[in-house]
Design a protein around this motif. Structure first.
Motif, PDB file in Angstrom:
ATOM      1  N   LEU A 292      -6.964   3.160 -11.262  1.00 12.49           N
ATOM      2  CA  LEU A 292      -7.411   1.987 -11.207  1.00 12.49           C
ATOM      3  C   LEU A 292      -6.362   0.842 -10.759  1.00 12.49           C
ATOM      4  CD1 LEU A 292     -10.005   0.034 -10.664  1.00 12.49           C
ATOM      5  CD2 LEU A 292      -9.850  -0.410 -12.971  1.00 12.49           C
ATOM      6  N   LEU A 293      -5.433   0.771 -11.621  1.00 11.12           N
ATOM      7  CA  LEU A 293      -4.281  -0.205 -11.346  1.00 11.12           C
ATOM      8  C   LEU A 293      -3.565   0.245 -10.253  1.00 11.12           C
ATOM      9  CD1 LEU A 293      -2.850  -0.287 -15.039  1.00 11.12           C
ATOM     10  CD2 LEU A 293      -4.069  -1.883 -13.964  1.00 11.12           C
ATOM     11  N   HIS A 294      -3.469   1.562  -9.608  1.00  2.00           N
ATOM     12  CA  HIS A 294      -2.958   1.678  -8.406  1.00  2.00           C
ATOM     13  C   HIS A 294      -3.623   1.133  -7.427  1.00  2.00           C
ATOM     14  CE1 HIS A 294       0.749   3.721  -9.471  1.00  2.00           C
ATOM     15  NE2 HIS A 294       0.132   4.462 -10.310  1.00  2.00           N
ATOM     16  N   LEU A 295      -4.992   1.395  -7.307  1.00  6.19           N
ATOM     17  CA  LEU A 295      -5.689   0.920  -6.225  1.00  6.19           C
ATOM     18  C   LEU A 295      -5.683  -0.676  -6.274  1.00  6.19           C
ATOM     19  CD1 LEU A 295      -8.844   3.336  -6.803  1.00  6.19           C
ATOM     20  CD2 LEU A 295      -6.900   3.316  -5.047  1.00  6.19           C
ATOM     21  N   LEU A 296      -5.667  -1.213  -7.354  1.00  9.61           N
ATOM     22  CA  LEU A 296      -5.692  -2.823  -7.411  1.00  9.61           C
ATOM     23  C   LEU A 296      -4.115  -3.371  -6.999  1.00  9.61           C
ATOM     24  CD1 LEU A 296      -7.879  -3.465 -10.491  1.00  9.61           C
ATOM     25  CD2 LEU A 296      -8.448  -3.762  -7.881  1.00  9.61           C
TER      26      LEU A 296
ATOM     27  N   ILE B 221       4.165  10.385  -6.314  1.00 10.00           N
ATOM     28  CA  ILE B 221       5.249  10.671  -7.250  1.00 10.00           C
ATOM     29  C   ILE B 221       5.188  10.998  -8.735  1.00 10.00           C
ATOM     30  CG2 ILE B 221       7.525  10.177  -7.858  1.00 10.00           C
ATOM     31  CD1 ILE B 221       7.749   8.870  -4.979  1.00 10.00           C
ATOM     32  N   HIS B 222       4.414  10.078  -9.205  1.00  7.99           N
ATOM     33  CA  HIS B 222       4.334  10.156 -10.708  1.00  7.99           C
ATOM     34  C   HIS B 222       3.039  11.136 -11.035  1.00  7.99           C
ATOM     35  CE1 HIS B 222       7.243   7.293 -11.542  1.00  7.99           C
ATOM     36  NE2 HIS B 222       6.741   6.508 -10.737  1.00  7.99           N
ATOM     37  N   ARG B 223       2.327  11.544  -9.889  1.00  9.47           N
ATOM     38  CA  ARG B 223       1.364  12.691 -10.125  1.00  9.47           C
ATOM     39  C   ARG B 223       0.000  11.982 -11.107  1.00  9.47           C
ATOM     40  NH1 ARG B 223       4.103  16.075  -7.429  1.00  9.47           N
ATOM     41  NH2 ARG B 223       5.431  17.610  -8.256  1.00  9.47           N
TER      42      ARG B 223
ATOM     43  N   ALA C 150       0.776  -1.010   0.101  1.00 15.84           N
ATOM     44  CA  ALA C 150       0.047  -0.083   0.033  1.00 15.84           C
ATOM     45  C   ALA C 150       0.835   1.291   0.125  1.00 15.84           C
ATOM     46  CB  ALA C 150      -0.908   0.100   1.214  1.00 15.84           C
ATOM     47  N   LEU C 151       1.973   1.309   0.859  1.00 17.81           N
ATOM     48  CA  LEU C 151       2.850   2.522   0.783  1.00 17.81           C
ATOM     49  C   LEU C 151       3.738   2.583  -0.647  1.00 17.81           C
ATOM     50  CD1 LEU C 151       4.271   2.094   4.296  1.00 17.81           C
ATOM     51  CD2 LEU C 151       2.481   3.739   3.605  1.00 17.81           C
ATOM     52  N   VAL C 152       4.016   1.437  -1.171  1.00 18.34           N
ATOM     53  CA  VAL C 152       4.580   1.644  -2.579  1.00 18.34           C
ATOM     54  C   VAL C 152       3.537   2.202  -3.684  1.00 18.34           C
ATOM     55  CG1 VAL C 152       5.526   0.524  -4.474  1.00 18.34           C
ATOM     56  CG2 VAL C 152       6.238   0.146  -2.303  1.00 18.34           C
ATOM     57  N   GLN C 153       2.160   1.829  -3.580  1.00 16.21           N
ATOM     58  CA  GLN C 153       1.253   2.252  -4.326  1.00 16.21           C
ATOM     59  C   GLN C 153       0.873   3.874  -4.035  1.00 16.21           C
ATOM     60  OE1 GLN C 153       0.204   0.322  -6.976  1.00 16.21           O
ATOM     61  NE2 GLN C 153       1.562  -0.953  -6.239  1.00 16.21           N
ATOM     62  N   LEU C 154       0.976   4.323  -2.839  1.00 18.50           N
ATOM     63  CA  LEU C 154       0.700   5.573  -2.510  1.00 18.50           C
ATOM     64  C   LEU C 154       1.916   6.448  -3.220  1.00 18.50           C
ATOM     65  CD1 LEU C 154      -0.832   5.539   1.141  1.00 18.50           C
ATOM     66  CD2 LEU C 154      -2.012   6.221  -0.992  1.00 18.50           C
TER      67      LEU C 154
END
Length: 68
Positions: free
Chosen positions: A58-62, A45-47, A36-40
């Motif tokens: 959606l891919l980040h949330l999954l 970072i990539h905005r 979860a921390l990596v996804q956040l």
């Protein structure tokens, strides 16, 4: 990245089958919190939030953000 997460989930399922609730919980915590921390961090970072890219969000949330 994905193989480590799958291995942790399989290990947690093994602990669940044997009734070791403490190790199951610890394995899930130490596997899912870093994910979860990596996804956040990837989102901010990539905005990806500021852009109009709902598929990437959606891919980040999954938990599939590193594949993008």
């Amino acid at each position: 990245f994905m193989s480590e997460t799958v291995a942790a989930l399989c290990l947690s399922a093994g602990y669940h089958d044997t009734g070791n609730r403490m190790w199951e919980t610890l394995t899930l915590l130490f596997a899912l919190i870093p994910c979860a921390l990596v996804q956040l961090s990837l989102v901010f970072i990539h905005r990806d939030v500021s852009r109009d890219r709902p598929l990437v969000l959606l891919l980040h949330l999954l938990q599939l953000g590193p594949l993008v």
